[in-house]
Design a protein around this motif. Structure first.
Motif: not given
Length: 719
Positions: A410-411, A597, A599
């Motif tokens: 994850s970001r 993505s 998050i």
């Protein structure tokens, strides 16, 4: 790679076996699992040059990575996340300092190589399948007796006329919906017709099909010369004609350095375990590019329009499958229908030769850790998601024998490093304190907090266990609003009464933001990290804890689709029962090698069996700090403080600042969001005057404290 039919059989068998396991485990109490912080690898951009104003760090990307490691360091065991800074390996280049990693080779977007005789397909040319020549002619006045079709071999030069009674030729009505599964109605007088031809039965290899047709007045309405190719002349290509992988830069600057770090003997645990096998979660932080090419640089997408396909994937999804055996997989060469393309305005239906890698890599076949009911609701008549006592990801990955060894990636990002760090602060706070009573409309009175039924009992109740998404949250006592397909998002949006003095339970995250633990996402074409006004950036700026976006929206990535984000029903079911967000992301997503993505902090762990009410007033680590700026005869004060934030006793708070001066009425300003470092900018002050600043702190449970008054004089207008 297995053939298409074999893949279907294997997938069916996998689902069958998983279903038996699911039925066996359903109804059992879930075994919680919280990863230790040393099972996380944090990746930052060592080449990043941006440094935020007022930051003591040398650059923002490393600052966020080090902050994450510091916040999750275990003071007793000394365990903490591992850090890895990436640098561009190509002298004079700055591949890591763009939003996407740009490749020098881009010739493999179709993923096939021509091995036949005759002309080679040009770059970007539509490679039509000679077995599936198809044309739709809708003109009602066509003179079908004038139809002439012939084929010329581009290998030998020989030409043959297609007789109207050929078994290779089919003329029917125009289907209501064209495509690989089209249904062709019988001919009808005065209506258009479809022409389908298997030209490969006339010549092997590349051919040119020529067709002419007139109307009843004798005017030519079609005069076509179209090139078609023999699917037998193509093989899968991992590099394209130039022999250079189209994900070479990504491999050299990101994937290879990560593998080396994970496999290096010097990084192994004392018992010899490599980090490759020890790490469960990878965190990519602010400053690392959002996107790079997918496997082999091949375009992929979910629609029939090739204009909505793209080669880019998120950096996180490439890291997720960094140990998948991609070099050993040889996808079949297939033909797929394309809804748009050259000559489609003339009725030409394009069936294009490509690789199976163009299709989404979807489901348990590609993500064996996925919950079998992930996105089941997209199937008409599918039963509700089933609660299954899934083994912890750590154990399942260790015991599962198979080629698909994955990480949950994850970001942590934001428009500023502070926004990225707030994701960490909120995750830590909500891991300990996420409960319905956090909400201003649920606090009511002091006693109510402690009279709420124990959430662990509710979690085990039949009504909660058999519900999911919004219904599950409501049964647990969380206030919810109308949510996307009942999935329970948005979650933990603050009511207006918590954001201001307005007494209302209206919930609009754009106005009042989220409590720690808030969840929301938008599956929209515009929601890409490469768009500065994307919904993901707005959500982060408003205090969301978990969200998602396309790594790119357009600009070289595949078109976003619903199933490429997480299924919130599955995520909540396991997140609230003691599994980490990182594992829940993996369980609730069904695509790999995609552009999404995810998050959030993978160590976010709000187990409702153990979360508690926060009854401690927020504590300031330091007093109020005042910084002044004078411009155009007006003074501005930046007023802030930092809370005492021990990960075992985390604190975030709103801050009210009241400013008074002689002969003036007090004015009060309030921060918009809960923060570990609440800061307010007070404007409209006069240079050279002395002001009294007092502040009140309020945490998400309404506990308050007052900071000692500070007297500070604004600089004179000449300073």
């Amino acid at each position: 790679m297995l053939g298409t039919y074999a893949v279907r059989i294997l997938l069916a068998a996998t689902i069958f076996v998983f279903s038996i396991t699911a039925e066996t485990l359903a109804g059992e109490k879930l075994e919680p699992y919280a990863a230790t912080p040393d099972r996380v690898l944090v990746i930052y951009n060592a080449d990043w040059k941006n440094r935020s104003e007022g930051s003591g760090a040398e650059q923002d990307s490393r600052e966020v990575a080090e902050y994450y490691a510091a916040m999750h360091a275990d003071p007793k065991s000394g365990k903490k996340p591992y850090l890895l800074g990436l640098s561009c390996r190509h002298p004079g280049k700055k591949h890591l300092n763009d939003w996407a990693i740009r490749e020098e080779s881009t010739d493999n977007r179709n993923g096939i190589a021509f091995r036949g005789k005759g002309p080679v397909p040009g770059r970007g040319e539509l490679v039509r399948d000679s077995r599936k020549v198809e044309l739709h002619i809708s003109e009602p006045d066509a003179d079908w007796k004038s139809l002439r079709i012939s084929c010329r071999s581009e290998v030998t030069g020989e030409e043959k006329v297609v007789p109207p009674i050929s078994t290779a030729l089919q003329i029917r009505g125009i289907p209501a919906k064209p495509g690989d599964d089209a249904v062709y109605p019988p001919l009808a007088e005065g209506k258009g017709r479809s022409i389908r031809l298997d030209a490969s039965r006339f010549f092997p290899g590349t051919i040119t099909m020529m067709l002419t047709l007139k109307n009843r007045a004798g005017t030519v309405i079609r005069d076509l010369k179209l090139r078609y190719w023999d699917i037998r002349d193509f093989v899968f290509s991992a590099t394209g004609p130039d022999g250079i992988p189209d994900d070479k830069i990504l491999e050299e600057d990101v994937l290879t350095p990560v593998r080396k770090f994970l496999e290096a003997p010097r990084n192994a645990l004392p018992d010899g375990t490599r980090l490759k096998d020890h790490i469960l979660y990878i965190v990519v932080v602010h400053g690392v590019p959002y996107a790079g090419n997918g496997v082999s640089g091949i375009d992929h997408g979910v629609t029939t329009s090739w204009g909505e396909h793209g080669s880019l994937a998120s950096v996180e999804q490439r890291l997720q499958t960094i140990y998948y055996p991609w070099p050993k997989l040889h996808p079949p060469v297939i033909s797929i229908y394309s809804s748009r393309g050259k000559d489609s305005d003339k009725g030409v239906i394009n069936h294009l030769i490509t690789t199976a890698m163009r299709h989404p890599l979807f489901g348990i076949r590609w993500n064996p850790y996925m919950h079998p009911d992930t996105y089941s609701f997209i199937r008409t008549g599918a039963p509700p998601a089933t609660f299954i006592n899934l083994p912890p990801f750590e154990r399942e990955r260790r015991e599962k024998k198979g080629a698909f060894f994955a990480y949950a990636v994850s970001r942590l990002d934001g428009k500023t490093p502070e926004e990225a760090k707030r994701l960490v602060d909120y995750a830590i706070y909500a891991s300990k304190y996420l409960r319905p009573e956090m909400d201003a409309e649920e606090r009511g009175d002091t006693l109510k907090r402690f009279l709420t039924p124990k959430l662990s009992s509710l979690l085990e109740s039949v009504v909660v266990e058999k519900s999911s998404g919004g219904k599950e949250l409501a049964a647990l006592g969380f206030p919810i609003r109308e949510s996307e397909r009942g999935q329970g998002v948005p979650f933990m949006v603050r009511p207006a009464s918590d954001a201001s003095s307005e007494k209302s339970d209206t919930r609009d995250w754009r106005r009042s933001g989220f409590y720690p633990g808030g969840i929301e996402r938008f599956v929209k074409s515009s929601n890409g990290l490469n768009h500065k006004n994307a919904e993901a950036w707005q959500l982060i700026s408003q205090g969301v804890t978990v969200t998602a976006a396309g790594a790119p929206a357009g600009s070289g990535g595949p078109h976003i689709t619903n199933t490429t984000f997480w299924d919130n029903r599955i995520l909540l079911k396991y997140l609230l029962r003691g599994r980490d967000l990182g594992e829940c992301f993996l369980r609730s997503t069904c695509h790999v090698n995609w552009s999404t993505s995810l998050i959030g902090d993978p160590l976010f762990h709000p187990d409702l069996n153990h979360t508690i009410v926060d009854d401690t007033p927020p504590r300031a680590y330091k007093g109020l700090a005042i910084q002044w700026a004078v411009r155009d005869g007006k003074a501005t004060a930046m007023v802030g403080t930092e809370l005492d934030f021990d990960p075992s006793a985390p604190e975030v708070a709103l801050m009210n600042v009241t400013v008074t001066a002689a002969d003036t009425q007090p004015s009060t300003t309030r921060t918009a969001l809960y923060s570990r470092r609440p800061t307010i900018v007070v404007t409209g002050l006069k240079p050279g005057r002395s002001y009294h600043f007092t502040a009140e702190l309020t945490d998400p449970y309404g506990n308050g404290s007052v900071l000692r008054e500070v007297v500070s004089a604004a600089p004179g207008s000449g300073q």
